[in-house]
Each structure stands twice: as structure tokens, then as C-alpha cells.
Design an enzyme around this catalytic site. Sequence first.
Site, PDB file in Angstrom:
ATOM      1  N   THR A 122       0.821  -1.204   0.000  1.00 20.74           N
ATOM      2  CA  THR A 122       0.000   0.000   0.000  1.00 20.74           C
ATOM      3  C   THR A 122       0.862   1.263   0.000  1.00 20.74           C
ATOM      4  OG1 THR A 122      -1.485   1.291   1.409  1.00 20.74           O
ATOM      5  CG2 THR A 122      -0.130  -0.310   2.531  1.00 20.74           C
ATOM      6  N   ASP A 123       0.304   2.356  -0.530  1.00 19.99           N
ATOM      7  CA  ASP A 123       1.025   3.643  -0.463  1.00 19.99           C
ATOM      8  C   ASP A 123       1.098   4.160   0.973  1.00 19.99           C
ATOM      9  OD1 ASP A 123      -1.681   4.319  -0.146  1.00 19.99           O
ATOM     10  OD2 ASP A 123      -1.603   6.029  -1.511  1.00 19.99           O
ATOM     11  N   GLU A 124       0.306   3.570   1.871  1.00 17.43           N
ATOM     12  CA  GLU A 124       0.311   4.082   3.254  1.00 17.43           C
ATOM     13  C   GLU A 124       1.628   3.816   3.977  1.00 17.43           C
ATOM     14  OE1 GLU A 124      -3.086   3.242   5.591  1.00 17.43           O
ATOM     15  OE2 GLU A 124      -4.445   4.068   4.100  1.00 17.43           O
ATOM     16  N   TYR A 149      -1.887  -0.729  11.053  1.00 19.72           N
ATOM     17  CA  TYR A 149      -2.020  -1.414   9.749  1.00 19.72           C
ATOM     18  C   TYR A 149      -0.841  -1.079   8.844  1.00 19.72           C
ATOM     19  CZ  TYR A 149      -3.306  -1.743   4.816  1.00 19.72           C
ATOM     20  OH  TYR A 149      -3.276  -1.982   3.458  1.00 19.72           O
ATOM     21  N   LYS A 153       2.265  -3.405   7.147  1.00 24.03           N
ATOM     22  CA  LYS A 153       2.515  -3.544   5.701  1.00 24.03           C
ATOM     23  C   LYS A 153       3.956  -3.101   5.396  1.00 24.03           C
ATOM     24  CE  LYS A 153       0.055  -4.675   2.883  1.00 24.03           C
ATOM     25  NZ  LYS A 153      -0.306  -6.030   2.365  1.00 24.03           N
TER      26      LYS A 153
HETATM   27  P1  NAD Z   1      -9.756  -7.365   2.020  1.00 20.71           P
HETATM   28  O1  NAD Z   1      -9.754  -7.070   3.467  1.00 20.71           O
HETATM   29  O2  NAD Z   1     -10.980  -7.111   1.206  1.00 20.71           O
HETATM   30  O3  NAD Z   1      -9.350  -8.897   1.758  1.00 20.71           O
HETATM   31  C1  NAD Z   1      -8.299  -9.526   2.450  1.00 20.71           C
HETATM   32  C2  NAD Z   1      -8.413 -11.019   2.166  1.00 20.71           C
HETATM   33  O4  NAD Z   1      -7.314 -11.672   2.837  1.00 20.71           O
HETATM   34  C3  NAD Z   1      -9.706 -11.653   2.714  1.00 20.71           C
HETATM   35  O5  NAD Z   1     -10.257 -12.527   1.755  1.00 20.71           O
HETATM   36  C4  NAD Z   1      -9.244 -12.429   3.958  1.00 20.71           C
HETATM   37  O6  NAD Z   1     -10.054 -13.546   4.250  1.00 20.71           O
HETATM   38  C5  NAD Z   1      -7.828 -12.804   3.544  1.00 20.71           C
HETATM   39  N1  NAD Z   1      -6.946 -13.058   4.701  1.00 20.71           N
HETATM   40  C6  NAD Z   1      -6.726 -12.241   5.758  1.00 20.71           C
HETATM   41  N2  NAD Z   1      -5.874 -12.825   6.618  1.00 20.71           N
HETATM   42  C7  NAD Z   1      -5.524 -14.029   6.074  1.00 20.71           C
HETATM   43  C8  NAD Z   1      -4.672 -15.082   6.486  1.00 20.71           C
HETATM   44  N3  NAD Z   1      -4.015 -15.025   7.646  1.00 20.71           N
HETATM   45  N4  NAD Z   1      -4.535 -16.161   5.681  1.00 20.71           N
HETATM   46  C9  NAD Z   1      -5.211 -16.228   4.503  1.00 20.71           C
HETATM   47  N5  NAD Z   1      -6.050 -15.265   4.075  1.00 20.71           N
HETATM   48  C10 NAD Z   1      -6.203 -14.182   4.858  1.00 20.71           C
HETATM   49  O7  NAD Z   1      -8.504  -6.566   1.443  1.00 20.71           O
HETATM   50  P2  NAD Z   1      -8.261  -5.821   0.067  1.00 20.71           P
HETATM   51  O8  NAD Z   1      -8.755  -4.433   0.183  1.00 20.71           O
HETATM   52  O9  NAD Z   1      -8.727  -6.698  -1.020  1.00 20.71           O
HETATM   53  O10 NAD Z   1      -6.660  -5.764   0.087  1.00 20.71           O
HETATM   54  C11 NAD Z   1      -5.891  -6.801  -0.474  1.00 20.71           C
HETATM   55  C12 NAD Z   1      -4.422  -6.413  -0.411  1.00 20.71           C
HETATM   56  O11 NAD Z   1      -4.222  -5.174  -1.100  1.00 20.71           O
HETATM   57  C13 NAD Z   1      -3.881  -6.198   0.995  1.00 20.71           C
HETATM   58  O12 NAD Z   1      -2.573  -6.698   1.055  1.00 20.71           O
HETATM   59  C14 NAD Z   1      -3.885  -4.682   1.153  1.00 20.71           C
HETATM   60  O13 NAD Z   1      -2.905  -4.265   2.075  1.00 20.71           O
HETATM   61  C15 NAD Z   1      -3.559  -4.248  -0.253  1.00 20.71           C
HETATM   62  N6  NAD Z   1      -4.019  -2.907  -0.647  1.00 20.71           N
HETATM   63  C16 NAD Z   1      -5.332  -2.561  -0.498  1.00 20.71           C
HETATM   64  C17 NAD Z   1      -5.762  -1.309  -0.952  1.00 20.71           C
HETATM   65  C18 NAD Z   1      -7.210  -0.872  -0.846  1.00 20.71           C
HETATM   66  O14 NAD Z   1      -7.529   0.264  -1.158  1.00 20.71           O
HETATM   67  N7  NAD Z   1      -8.140  -1.731  -0.426  1.00 20.71           N
HETATM   68  C19 NAD Z   1      -4.839  -0.424  -1.533  1.00 20.71           C
HETATM   69  C20 NAD Z   1      -3.495  -0.814  -1.640  1.00 20.71           C
HETATM   70  C21 NAD Z   1      -3.108  -2.064  -1.206  1.00 20.71           C
HETATM   71  O1  DAU Z   2      -4.017   3.847   0.509  1.00 24.75           O
HETATM   72  C1  DAU Z   2      -4.342   2.500   0.421  1.00 24.75           C
HETATM   73  C2  DAU Z   2      -5.174   2.078   1.608  1.00 24.75           C
HETATM   74  O2  DAU Z   2      -6.493   2.547   1.364  1.00 24.75           O
HETATM   75  C3  DAU Z   2      -5.177   0.570   1.804  1.00 24.75           C
HETATM   76  O3  DAU Z   2      -3.880   0.142   2.129  1.00 24.75           O
HETATM   77  C4  DAU Z   2      -6.152   0.155   2.913  1.00 24.75           C
HETATM   78  O4  DAU Z   2      -6.221  -1.251   3.013  1.00 24.75           O
HETATM   79  C5  DAU Z   2      -7.524   0.703   2.559  1.00 24.75           C
HETATM   80  O5  DAU Z   2      -8.433   0.412   3.600  1.00 24.75           O
HETATM   81  C6  DAU Z   2      -7.451   2.219   2.352  1.00 24.75           C
HETATM   82  O6  DAU Z   2      -7.120   2.871   3.592  1.00 24.75           O
HETATM   83  P1  DAU Z   2      -7.895   4.197   4.081  1.00 24.75           P
HETATM   84  O7  DAU Z   2      -7.786   4.274   5.547  1.00 24.75           O
HETATM   85  O8  DAU Z   2      -7.482   5.374   3.269  1.00 24.75           O
HETATM   86  O9  DAU Z   2      -9.402   3.794   3.619  1.00 24.75           O
HETATM   87  P2  DAU Z   2     -10.832   4.003   4.320  1.00 24.75           P
HETATM   88  O10 DAU Z   2     -11.841   3.630   3.281  1.00 24.75           O
HETATM   89  O11 DAU Z   2     -10.904   3.376   5.642  1.00 24.75           O
HETATM   90  O12 DAU Z   2     -10.896   5.575   4.529  1.00 24.75           O
HETATM   91  C7  DAU Z   2     -10.706   6.496   3.438  1.00 24.75           C
HETATM   92  C8  DAU Z   2     -10.722   7.887   4.028  1.00 24.75           C
HETATM   93  O13 DAU Z   2     -12.053   8.190   4.465  1.00 24.75           O
HETATM   94  C9  DAU Z   2      -9.840   8.054   5.256  1.00 24.75           C
HETATM   95  O14 DAU Z   2      -9.271   9.363   5.214  1.00 24.75           O
HETATM   96  C10 DAU Z   2     -10.806   7.930   6.433  1.00 24.75           C
HETATM   97  C11 DAU Z   2     -12.102   8.499   5.881  1.00 24.75           C
HETATM   98  N1  DAU Z   2     -13.376   7.912   6.365  1.00 24.75           N
HETATM   99  C12 DAU Z   2     -13.478   6.547   6.410  1.00 24.75           C
HETATM  100  C13 DAU Z   2     -14.671   5.967   6.800  1.00 24.75           C
HETATM  101  C14 DAU Z   2     -14.810   4.460   6.880  1.00 24.75           C
HETATM  102  C15 DAU Z   2     -14.435   8.729   6.668  1.00 24.75           C
HETATM  103  O15 DAU Z   2     -14.336   9.987   6.603  1.00 24.75           O
HETATM  104  N2  DAU Z   2     -15.617   8.148   7.051  1.00 24.75           N
HETATM  105  C16 DAU Z   2     -15.779   6.798   7.133  1.00 24.75           C
HETATM  106  O16 DAU Z   2     -16.898   6.318   7.477  1.00 24.75           O
END
Ligand code: NAD
Ligand code: DAU
Length: 333
Positions: A122-124, A149, A153
Amino acid sequence: MRNLLVTGGAGFIGSNFVQWVAEHEPGLHVTVLDKLTYAGRRENLAGAPDGLLTFVEGDICDGVLLDELVARADAIVHFAAETHNDNSISDPAPFVRANVEGTFHVLEAARAHDVRLHHISTDEVFGDLALDDPVRFTEESPYRPSSPYSSTKAASDLLVRAWVRTYGVRATISNCTNNYGPRQHVEKLIPRTITALLCNERPKLYGDGRNVRDWIHVDDHSSAVWEILTRGRIGETYLIGAGCEKSNREVMQAILSAMGCPGDGFDRVSDRPGHDLRSAVDASKLRCELGWEPMHTDFSAGLAETIAWYRDHESWWRPDREAAERRYAAQGS
Ligand code: NAD
Ligand code: DAU
């Protein structure tokens, strides 16, 4: 490459990637290893054709199981993780286990069988930028994670780098921005806001809503991962982003407007502790070196399709929403 192992393939992005592969690389067999935590759903993989997919319910911390599966794979794409910042603040332990210990086991299996690995991050890991910062994150930006989190990562990325350098593991890393699209868990901003409005409830904006995120459609994340897996240079990191920065307030108002609700129809709630102010990436390396381009460049259109998906799939999100809102109520947000 004939057999691909995808960890976390039942989650939001992993399942999109599996469906992307089924559509674009129909000759490839995919094995999904997923623990089916609260965020994983077997039904997320329902679109994958029979014969293409083997689903294994299991934990990436199970080294014996991983070893068995990796022995039969030509490459691994490692998505599995605990992913929600708010959950990591209330209970960090599962994040250390899944994201750090789990990645360690994935690396050890890749090392034992000399299997190509792509690690999803992630960019975080880079922390945040000032709102008026003229530069965005690049592959050279220092690691400065803010939350439990993002720190787990970051730790997992550092393990990957060490395994590449010390043991010659054939790995790449990508750090992507905020994804949106169908099948994202309702705890995240965009689905939480859409589903609140579908339930005639007021969505919640953290703090003053000035925080900026750089949004990418999940299909574009999947296509970028495929390019890096197949053509990326071993040992390299690639940032993935589509150059779509929006403040949370803008995202909230775009959803309210698209759903025909008044622009002030939300509540402000207390801010997330340690909340990153702005994240944005410069994806020039991916674009110039691998020729990748995002297809979904119209955020309003992507949002409209996403809203339509949640409108049409209430039975998918309704039970998760109730559980997620109970967790939020306990956190006061
Ligand atoms: P998600 O939470 O929707 O899915 C995570 C999946 O991993 C689930 O299916 C869960 O059951 C599985 N999992 C968790 N722990 C596990 C374990 N111990 N063994 C096997 N499976 C396990 O997540 P997502 O949003 O699809 O993110 C997927 C990946 O992308 C992550 O590595 C996350 O850090 C990365 N990522 C997410 C975002 C975003 O915006 N959602 C952005 C950048 C990177
Ligand atoms: O940048 C990549 C990341 O993006 C991933 O690594 C994470 O897995 C993914 O969850 C996401 O992280 P964020 O914390 O940015 O996503 P989230 O959807 O939780 O929140 C987006 C922004 O919105 C953040 O600034 C918090 C804010 N927020 C979130 C929720 C759930 C609100 O203002 N209200 C809300 O109800």
C-alpha cells in the site's frame, strides 16, 4: 506460467484479480488460499469458470500448507492481509500476525521452492504528505507509516526486500493507492457511505474531511499487478496509482449528489487517531517502464457503476454492514 497461487483471493482486490486473470489469461490455473476472515467470501469467486480455480480455505501463517501449495505453483501473488486502519487501531494483534508473520511464511515457501513472488502493498507505508506538497510519493520515498495497519505492511515490504537481497528470492513489490469498485467491504469509506444512504442513514465524515486520497478503480489495480508479475524487474518496487486525488469531503458530496441526496446530508464524527492527511503517488515508473495505463479515468462514472452495484447486491452487503456498524459504534465512529 501455468499455475498461479493467489493468497487472499476471496477478498475485494484478490477476487477482482482472479476474475481479471480468468478473463484475460484463460489458460492459467489459479489456486486461491484464503482464511475467509470477516473480509473474505467464497462467493466473491463465483464468476471464475470451473476448472480454472482451486479454492483452499487456510491461513498464510500455516507454513506446512503453504509449502505444499507453493511446491505446485509457478508464481505467487500475495494479497492476504488484515486491511482496515480503524480495526488496526482498536486491535492491532491480528495485523502483526497476518501481515508480518504471514508474509514471512509466504517468503519462506517462495525461497524453499524458488517460486516467483509478487507482494501487494500500500502507499500508506510512506505516511502522508502536506495538502500543498508539490511532490507525490515515489519508489524512493522514505517509509513513515502512521497506523498499526500501515506499519505492518511496511514491515512486510522490508521482509520481502531482505529475502530478495539475502536469499535471492525472485520477488517484486507494488504499493497501490485507495481502490474502489464492486465487492469492497462495507467498512471502507465509499461502500460505507453508499450503503448508509441506501439504508436511509446519514454517512459519517471523519474530522474536517480535508484528508485527501488518490483513488484507483480495482480493475486498474489488477491490470497493473499482471504487468508487474509478468514483466516487472525482480527486486523492484512499482507504485500503482491513477492520479485521481480527492478530499474525503469531495468523495462524500459526489456520492450524495449521485444518489440524489442533499450535499449536507452527512454527519461529522471524531477524527481517526494518527489520520494520514494526504496520500498520492507518482506512477511514472510503472507507466514508462511497463507501459501500463489505467482504463477507468472518469471517477464519476466509476462511482456511478459502484453505486449501482451496491444497489443491486443488498444481500451481499447487508449482514456485513450490521457487523461493521457494531464495530464502529464500539469505536465511537
Ligand atoms: P480485504 O480485506 O478485502 O481482503 C483480504 C483477504 O485476505 C480476505 O479474503 C481475507 O479472508 C484474507 N486473509 C486475511 N488474513 C488471512 C490469512 N491469515 N490467511 C489467509 N487469508 C487471509 O482486502 P483488500 O482491500 O482486497 O486488500 C488486499 C491487499 O491489497 C492487501 O494486502 C492490502 O494491504 C492491499 N491494498 C489494499 C488497498 C485498498 O484500497 N483496499 C490499496 C493498496 C493495497
Ligand atoms: O491507501 C491504500 C489504503 O487505502 C489501503 O492500504 C487500505 O487497506 C484501505 O483500507 C485504504 O485505507 P484508508 O484508511 O485510506 O481507507 P478508508 O476507506 O478506511 O478511509 C478512506 C478515508 O475516508 C480516510 O481518510 C478515512 C475516511 N473515512 C473513512 C470511513 C470508513 C471517513 O471519513 N468516514 C468513514 O466512514
